[in-house]
Scaffold this motif. Structure first.
Motif, PDB file in Angstrom:
ATOM      1  N   ALA A 169      84.121  22.307  97.783  1.00 31.27           N
ATOM      2  CA  ALA A 169      85.167  21.316  98.059  1.00 31.27           C
ATOM      3  C   ALA A 169      85.235  20.271  96.957  1.00 31.27           C
ATOM      4  N   ALA A 170      84.076  19.859  96.463  1.00 26.81           N
ATOM      5  CA  ALA A 170      84.046  18.852  95.405  1.00 26.81           C
ATOM      6  C   ALA A 170      84.708  19.369  94.134  1.00 26.81           C
ATOM      7  N   THR A 171      84.487  20.656  93.814  1.00 28.83           N
ATOM      8  CA  THR A 171      85.124  21.211  92.613  1.00 28.83           C
ATOM      9  C   THR A 171      86.632  21.309  92.791  1.00 28.83           C
ATOM     10  N   LYS A 172      87.080  21.619  93.979  1.00 27.10           N
ATOM     11  CA  LYS A 172      88.524  21.712  94.210  1.00 27.10           C
ATOM     12  C   LYS A 172      89.189  20.336  94.126  1.00 27.10           C
ATOM     13  N   ARG A 173      88.533  19.334  94.637  1.00 22.96           N
ATOM     14  CA  ARG A 173      89.065  17.977  94.503  1.00 22.96           C
ATOM     15  C   ARG A 173      89.057  17.547  93.031  1.00 22.96           C
ATOM     16  N   SER A 174      88.017  17.927  92.326  1.00 20.62           N
ATOM     17  CA  SER A 174      87.961  17.633  90.897  1.00 20.62           C
ATOM     18  C   SER A 174      89.123  18.283  90.157  1.00 20.62           C
ATOM     19  N   ASN A 175      89.467  19.510  90.541  1.00 21.38           N
ATOM     20  CA  ASN A 175      90.613  20.192  89.928  1.00 21.38           C
ATOM     21  C   ASN A 175      91.888  19.377  90.102  1.00 21.38           C
ATOM     22  N   GLU A 176      92.074  18.825  91.293  1.00 18.52           N
ATOM     23  CA  GLU A 176      93.276  18.022  91.547  1.00 18.52           C
ATOM     24  C   GLU A 176      93.315  16.792  90.641  1.00 18.52           C
ATOM     25  N   LEU A 177      92.171  16.144  90.463  1.00 22.35           N
ATOM     26  CA  LEU A 177      92.117  14.950  89.619  1.00 22.35           C
ATOM     27  C   LEU A 177      92.336  15.302  88.149  1.00 22.35           C
ATOM     28  N   MET A 178      91.777  16.423  87.723  1.00 20.19           N
ATOM     29  CA  MET A 178      91.996  16.883  86.346  1.00 20.19           C
ATOM     30  C   MET A 178      93.463  17.200  86.112  1.00 20.19           C
ATOM     31  N   ALA A 179      94.089  17.858  87.081  1.00 22.15           N
ATOM     32  CA  ALA A 179      95.512  18.192  86.956  1.00 22.15           C
ATOM     33  C   ALA A 179      96.350  16.923  86.873  1.00 22.15           C
ATOM     34  N   TYR A 180      95.992  15.932  87.679  1.00 23.36           N
ATOM     35  CA  TYR A 180      96.727  14.657  87.628  1.00 23.36           C
ATOM     36  C   TYR A 180      96.677  14.058  86.224  1.00 23.36           C
ATOM     37  N   THR A 181      95.506  14.077  85.635  1.00 21.70           N
ATOM     38  CA  THR A 181      95.342  13.494  84.299  1.00 21.70           C
ATOM     39  C   THR A 181      96.186  14.230  83.270  1.00 21.70           C
ATOM     40  N   TYR A 182      96.194  15.555  83.336  1.00 20.82           N
ATOM     41  CA  TYR A 182      96.997  16.327  82.377  1.00 20.82           C
ATOM     42  C   TYR A 182      98.492  16.117  82.617  1.00 20.82           C
ATOM     43  N   SER A 183      98.887  15.932  83.858  1.00 23.29           N
ATOM     44  CA  SER A 183     100.288  15.599  84.127  1.00 23.29           C
ATOM     45  C   SER A 183     100.640  14.254  83.528  1.00 23.29           C
ATOM     46  N   HIS A 184      99.769  13.292  83.757  1.00 21.22           N
ATOM     47  CA  HIS A 184     100.024  11.932  83.295  1.00 21.22           C
ATOM     48  C   HIS A 184     100.028  11.823  81.773  1.00 21.22           C
ATOM     49  N   LEU A 185      99.065  12.458  81.126  1.00 16.73           N
ATOM     50  CA  LEU A 185      98.925  12.318  79.682  1.00 16.73           C
ATOM     51  C   LEU A 185      99.859  13.216  78.881  1.00 16.73           C
ATOM     52  N   TYR A 186     100.089  14.438  79.386  1.00 13.44           N
ATOM     53  CA  TYR A 186     100.761  15.440  78.557  1.00 13.44           C
ATOM     54  C   TYR A 186     102.072  15.950  79.146  1.00 13.44           C
ATOM     55  N   GLY A 187     102.462  15.420  80.298  1.00 10.50           N
ATOM     56  CA  GLY A 187     103.750  15.795  80.872  1.00 10.50           C
ATOM     57  C   GLY A 187     103.821  17.201  81.419  1.00 10.50           C
ATOM     58  N   ILE A 188     102.669  17.785  81.738  1.00  7.26           N
ATOM     59  CA  ILE A 188     102.663  19.116  82.352  1.00  7.26           C
ATOM     60  C   ILE A 188     102.959  18.961  83.843  1.00  7.26           C
ATOM     61  N   LYS A 189     103.939  19.710  84.332  1.00  2.00           N
ATOM     62  CA  LYS A 189     104.259  19.691  85.760  1.00  2.00           C
ATOM     63  C   LYS A 189     103.187  20.490  86.498  1.00  2.00           C
TER      64      LYS A 189
END
Length: 336
Positions: A169-189
Motif C-alpha cells: 500500500a505504501a508503494t502504491k501511495r508513493s506512486n501517486e505522489l510521484m505521478a503528481y510531481t511529474y504532472s506538476h513539473l513536466y505537464g504529463i497528464k
C-alpha cells in the motif's frame, strides 16, 4: 493510438491488451513474467493473445503476435534503466498504461525488497521515460489498499490516505505522489486508478476467488480471517476493463489539473461469508471453514465511491456477484 501496456501477462493487463486491440489500437506489451505466482498461467494468458511461451521467454526480444497484427511483446523488467528507454525510443507512444507491479499485500510483509525494486524503482524509471520521450498521457494502477486504516466509508479519492498498513500500500501511495510531481513539473497528464478487489476468469491464484474455489473443489479447509467479519467491494474484471478503457480513450484536456485519481470499483461491498456462500451454492458443495484472527496488513472493509468515474465516463459496473462467480467457476472448471 499506439499504447504501451506494462504488466501485460498479468490478470488485468492481459484483459486490457485484448480490449485495446479489439478497439483498433496498436499495443506494445511488456512484462517480466516473474514467478510470484504460476508462470504457466501467465504464459497461457499470453497464448490467448497469439504469443507462444518459447517466443516470449527471451529477454528484451520483440515478439509479434500470431493473432493480432498490432501487438508486439517484450519480456523486460521495469527496473532495467538501460533497456527500457530503448523501447520508448523505438516506438512513438501516444499513451502509456502502467499496470506492472509486484502485487500482493501479504507477500509484501515478508518480501519488502521486491516491492521497492518493482513498485518504486520500476515506476520511477517509466515516469522518467515518459518525461524524456514527451509522453503526454500516463495511466497507472493504484490500489484500494492505499486507504489503509481509514474509517470513513465509502472511500473517496479525496480522502487523506496517510496510514498504509502494508508496504504494498505504501508503494502504491508513493506512486501517486510521484505521478503528481511529474504532472506538476513536466505537464504529463497522469491518471491513477485505485482498483477494488478485482476477480474473474484468468484471475490470480493468490486471490480469494481462486483460494476458496480450489479448496472447496478439493475438499480442503479455507482460511476465513477475522471470524468472517470482513467485506470487500468485489469488482468483476469486465467492469474494470470498461473503466480503464474509457480513461485511456478520453483525450479531453483538464484545464484545472493534469493529475487525476479515480476509484474504480463496484461500489457494492459484499460480506466475505456471503461471497463464500455464493461459491458454495454454485459449486453445490460446502466449505470447511477455518476461522482465524485478523491478518497483518488486512482491513475490515473496502467500499469504493466511484461517482467521479461514473460522472465523467458514464462508468457503470454491470456484473453482479452471482453472475461474476458463475463466469469465474465456468472458466476455472475448463482451465483447471
Amino acid at each position: 493510438m499506439k499504447i504501451l501496456v506494462t504488466g501485460s501477462a498479468g490478470f488485468i493487463g492481459f484483459h486490457l491488451c485484448r480490449k485495446l486491440l479489439k478497439e483498433g489500437h496498436s499495443v506494445v506489451a511488456l512484462d517480466n513474467i516473474n514467478d510470484y505466482y504460476s508462470e504457466e498461467l501467465k504464459f497461457d494468458r499470453l497464448l490467448q493473445l497469439g504469443l507462444s511461451k518459447s517466443d516470449v521467454s527471451v529477454y528484451n526480444t520483440p515478439v509479434n503476435s500470431d493473432k493480432y497484427n498490432e501487438l508486439l511483446f517484450y519480456k523486460l523488467n521495469l527496473e532495467d534503466r538501460e533497456l527500457l528507454p530503448e523501447i520508448f525510443k523505438a516506438h512513438k507512444f501516444d499513451l502509456v498504461c502502467n499496470l506492472a507491479a509486484q502485487a500482493g499485500v501479504r507477500f509484501s510483509i515478508d518480501n519488502p525488497q521486491a516491492y521497492i525494486d518493482s513498485n518504486l524503482l520500476g515506476f520511477s524509471n517509466i515516469l522518467e521515460c515518459c518525461r524524456q520521450f514527451s509522453i503526454k498521457s500516463f495511466v497507472y494502477a493504484s490500489s484500494s489498499s492505499v486507504y489503509g486504516l481509514n474509517k470513513k466509508i465509502p472511500f473517496e479519492a479525496e480522502d487523506r490516505v496517510d496510514e498504509p498498513i502494508s508496504l504494498y500500500a505504501a508503494t502504491k501511495r508513493s506512486n501517486e505522489l510521484m505521478a503528481y510531481t511529474y504532472s506538476h513539473l513536466y505537464g504529463i497528464k497522469t491518471t491513477g486508478l485505485r482498483f477494488f478487489t478485482v476477480y474473474g476468469p484468468w484471475g490470480r491464484p493468490d486471490m480469494a476467488m481462486f483460494l476458496f474455489t480450489n479448496a472447496i473443489v478439493n475438499g480442503e479447509a479455507i482460511n476465513v480471517f477475522n471470524g468472517g467479519n470482513l467485506a470487500r467491494d468485489f469488482t468483476y474484471i469486465d467492469d474494470i476493463i470498461e473503466g480503464v478503457s474509457a480513461v485511456i480513450n478520453d483525450q479531453r484536456i483538464d484545464e484545472n489539473s493534469d493529475y487525476r485519481i479515480f476509484n474504480i470499483g463496484n461500489s457494492k461491498p459484499v460480506k466475505l461469508l456471503d461471497f463464500i456462500d455464493e461459491i458454495e451454492n454454485q459449486l453445490g458443495k460446502k466449505a470447511e471453514k477455518r476461522m482465524l484472527p485478523m491478518q497483518q496488513g488486512d482491513v475490515e472493509q473496502t467500499w469504493a465511491d466511484s461517482t467521479p468515474l461514473m460522472q465523467r465516463y458514464a462508468y457503470k459496473p454491470g456484473i453482479n456477484i452471482e453472475e461474476g462467480v458463475r463466469n469465474y467457476l465456468n472458466w476455472y472448471k475448463s482451465y483447471y
